[in-house]
Design a protein around this motif. Structure first.
Motif, short mmCIF file in Angstrom:
data_model
loop_
_atom_site.label_atom_id
_atom_site.label_comp_id
_atom_site.label_asym_id
_atom_site.label_seq_id
_atom_site.Cartn_x
_atom_site.Cartn_y
_atom_site.Cartn_z
N THR A 119 0.92 -1.33 0.23
CA THR A 119 0.24 -0.29 -0.03
C THR A 119 1.13 1.52 -0.43
N LEU A 120 0.94 2.02 -0.67
CA LEU A 120 1.45 3.42 -0.99
C LEU A 120 0.54 4.19 -0.80
N PRO A 121 1.68 5.60 -0.40
CA PRO A 121 0.70 7.20 0.17
C PRO A 121 0.28 7.04 -1.76
N ASN A 122 -1.29 7.61 -1.32
CA ASN A 122 -1.47 8.44 -2.59
C ASN A 122 -1.53 10.12 -2.85
N TYR A 123 -0.25 11.02 -3.03
CA TYR A 123 -0.20 11.71 -3.16
C TYR A 123 -0.90 12.56 -4.15
N PRO A 124 -1.18 13.57 -3.97
CA PRO A 124 -1.04 14.54 -5.14
C PRO A 124 -0.13 14.22 -6.15
N SER A 125 -0.52 15.08 -7.63
CA SER A 125 0.38 15.47 -8.52
C SER A 125 1.23 16.84 -8.51
N PRO A 126 2.51 16.67 -8.15
CA PRO A 126 2.58 17.88 -8.30
C PRO A 126 2.27 19.37 -9.73
N VAL A 127 1.97 20.27 -9.72
CA VAL A 127 2.32 20.90 -11.16
C VAL A 127 3.24 21.17 -11.81
N PRO A 128 3.67 20.84 -12.53
CA PRO A 128 5.23 20.69 -13.75
C PRO A 128 5.38 22.09 -13.50
N THR A 129 6.62 22.38 -13.18
CA THR A 129 7.44 24.39 -13.79
C THR A 129 8.18 24.28 -13.94
N SER A 130 9.11 25.27 -14.60
CA SER A 130 10.16 25.41 -15.18
C SER A 130 11.32 25.51 -14.87
N PRO A 131 12.20 24.89 -14.40
CA PRO A 131 12.73 25.37 -13.04
C PRO A 131 13.87 26.35 -13.87
N SER A 132 14.18 27.18 -12.88
CA SER A 132 14.98 28.30 -13.27
C SER A 132 16.85 28.05 -12.24
N ASN A 133 17.51 28.76 -13.19
CA ASN A 133 19.23 28.39 -12.85
C ASN A 133 19.95 28.83 -11.40
N ILE A 134 20.10 28.26 -10.97
CA ILE A 134 21.25 28.97 -9.58
C ILE A 134 22.67 28.91 -10.18
N THR A 135 23.35 29.72 -8.57
CA THR A 135 24.51 29.48 -8.66
C THR A 135 24.69 29.13 -8.02
N VAL A 136 26.25 27.97 -8.08
CA VAL A 136 26.83 27.83 -7.04
C VAL A 136 28.27 28.02 -6.96
N ILE A 137 28.64 28.67 -5.85
CA ILE A 137 30.86 28.38 -5.59
C ILE A 137 31.11 27.21 -5.57
N TYR A 138 32.00 27.37 -6.83
CA TYR A 138 32.61 26.07 -6.25
C TYR A 138 34.16 25.80 -5.98
N THR A 139 34.56 25.44 -4.61
CA THR A 139 35.73 24.94 -5.05
C THR A 139 37.05 23.78 -5.18
N ILE A 140 37.93 23.76 -5.36
CA ILE A 140 38.99 22.60 -5.33
C ILE A 140 39.78 22.84 -4.52
N ASN A 141 40.06 22.35 -3.77
CA ASN A 141 41.78 23.18 -3.03
C ASN A 141 42.57 21.57 -1.94
N ASN A 142 43.74 22.45 -2.44
CA ASN A 142 44.71 20.30 -1.85
C ASN A 142 45.87 21.61 -1.96
N GLN A 143 45.75 21.51 0.15
CA GLN A 143 47.50 22.05 0.72
C GLN A 143 48.11 21.60 1.31
N LEU A 144 47.18 20.48 0.78
CA LEU A 144 48.33 18.71 1.87
C LEU A 144 49.87 18.45 1.64
N ARG A 145 50.89 18.42 2.85
CA ARG A 145 52.28 18.11 2.27
C ARG A 145 52.36 17.32 1.83
N GLY A 146 53.59 17.25 0.55
CA GLY A 146 53.93 15.57 0.32
C GLY A 146 52.85 15.78 -0.71
#
Length: 417
Positions: A297-324
């Motif tokens: 028996t599964l939950p009976n949720y109403p289907s969401p109304v589809p919307t066009s996704p907007s863009n987001i900005t993610v600040i992405y850093t790569i970091n390596n400071q290990l000695r050796g």
């Protein structure tokens, strides 16, 4: 680097040879059962001929009672066909428990695991706590097959836990608790009383440590370690000094599930047994029968109304400071992706825009793990890996599951454990 994770519900401690029993206050309310059923269906749908064969999924499936018998059979056969010589101690232990829960013979694998544990020793008094996770699973698997021959191995494991100075993480403490609880319950008649005293002493210490990680909302460690911790606190013969409010934990976990926090098959496999009133101690008591498939028996949720996704900005850093390490860098890029995209999409877009952000992944039971960035790869011998953080907080989900928000700063930090 893959860390483990989650399980269980409030159960009464039972004598050796019997299964665990649920405390009614920790049961999933009948109105919430469809929610739990849908979670199991999602987990079972991850089993395909091309997917990573995950023993934790099969254990959860068998403890809960599989809905999809074809998926159950496929995963059982995949694990039977796997080369156990290539597995770590923890992976081998999980495979043995998974096949045991499917009523399959594991004789040769048990001998291999026993031999590995007879030769096991911690790396030192300051051994990383997570290094006890796999051996803990091994003690649990061996205990369920032959507790008498496991007794001296488990005693050595318990003494190592007593002398270890590193703080435990919740997952490792929970697995150690389950393993030693199994041994405590199955100490052969006539054995030295010192075994019971030793296991009881270690259990008391670990359980107190776990109880100190319980948050006000009932979460233990984090939401993905809570399942295993629930399991441990439910079955241990040594209860914490401050009583655990298992209903509070259960209510919070059901809310987290309702919010969609559990969609990774491994995370579901860790929490599902507790939602169904089972623990890893129940593995030997699974009854295998050719029953007809049960339609959940599964939950009976109403289907969401589809919307066009907007863009987001993610600040992405790569970091390596290990000695050796031959190449040091700290580079940041702003990445634009569709709202609702997982972190993996951010990494792919960054890689498309700059070769410095080139990365590689490895498939594990928890899904994709980033193993290399900018030609700097994780190294088990050097105990190095790529850790992802939001701000200063480590992520609890993998790159294929975590969904970043607008202007979030994600850092991939090459670090050592």
């Amino acid at each position: 680097m893959a860390w483990s994770a989650l399980h269980l519900l409030s159960l009464l401690w039972a004598v050796a040879g019997t299964g665990t029993q649920i405390r009614s206050s920790c049961s999933v309310p009948s109105a919430q059962q469809p929610l739990v059923n849908s979670l199991q269906v999602l987990m079972e749908s991850s089993v395909t001929s091309s997917a990573f064969p995950n023993p934790s999924v099969l254990i959860a499936m068998n403890l809960a009672g599989a809905y999809n018998l074809e998926a159950q059979k496929l995963l059982t056969y995949q694990l039977m066909a796997s080369d156990t010589n290539d597995l770590t101690i923890g992976q081998l232990a999980l495979t043995i428990m998974a096949l045991t829960s499917s009523c399959r013979d594991t004789g040769n694998d048990i001998l291999l695991l026993q031999n590995q544990m007879e030769n096991w020793a911690p790396s030192g008094a300051n051994a990383e706590a997570s290094s006890f996770y796999g051996p803990g699973l091994a003690i649990l698997a061996l205990c369920q097959k032959n507790p008498e021959t496991t007794l001296p191995i488990a005693a050595r494991f318990a003494k190592s836990l007593l002398t270890n100075l590193s703080p435990f993480n919740t997952d490792t403490g929970a697995i150690a608790t389950l393993a030693l609880t199994c041994m405590y319950n199955k100490i052969p008649v006539g054995s030295d009383q010192g075994y019971r005293n030793l296991f009881g002493q270690v259990l008391k210490s670990i359980v107190e440590d776990i109880s100190m990680r319980i948050q006000d909302n009932g979460v233990i460690g984090n939401i993905y370690s809570t399942g295993l911790a629930m399991q441990a606190l439910s079955v241990t013969p040594e209860q914490p000094n401050e009583e655990w409010d298992c209903k509070n934990t259960m209510d919070t976990m059901l809310q987290e599930i309702k919010q969609g926090k559990f969609h990774n098959p491994m995370s579901i496999a860790q929490i599902l047994p507790s939602l169904k009133g089972k623990t890893y101690l129940d593995v030997p008591h699974v009854i295998c029968s050719p029953d007809q498939e049960v339609q959940p028996t599964l939950p009976n949720y109403p289907s969401p109304v589809p919307t066009s996704p907007s863009n987001i900005t993610v600040i992405y850093t790569i970091n390596n400071q290990l000695r050796g390490v031959e190449l040091l860098f700290n580079v940041t890029i702003d990445v634009s992706v569709k709202s609702g995209s997982v972190l993996l999409v951010v990494l792919q877009e960054a890689q498309r825009r700059s070769p410095m952000f080139k990365f590689e992944t490895t498939m594990t039971s928890w899904g994709l793990v980033v193993s290399s960035i900018n030609d700097i790869a994780e190294n088990v011998n050097h105990k190095t890996y790529w850790q992802f953080l939001s701000g200063q907080t480590p992520l609890n989900e993998g790159v294929a599951d975590y969904i970043p928000f607008n202007q979030e700063h994600i850092t991939a930090n090459f670090t050592q454990y």
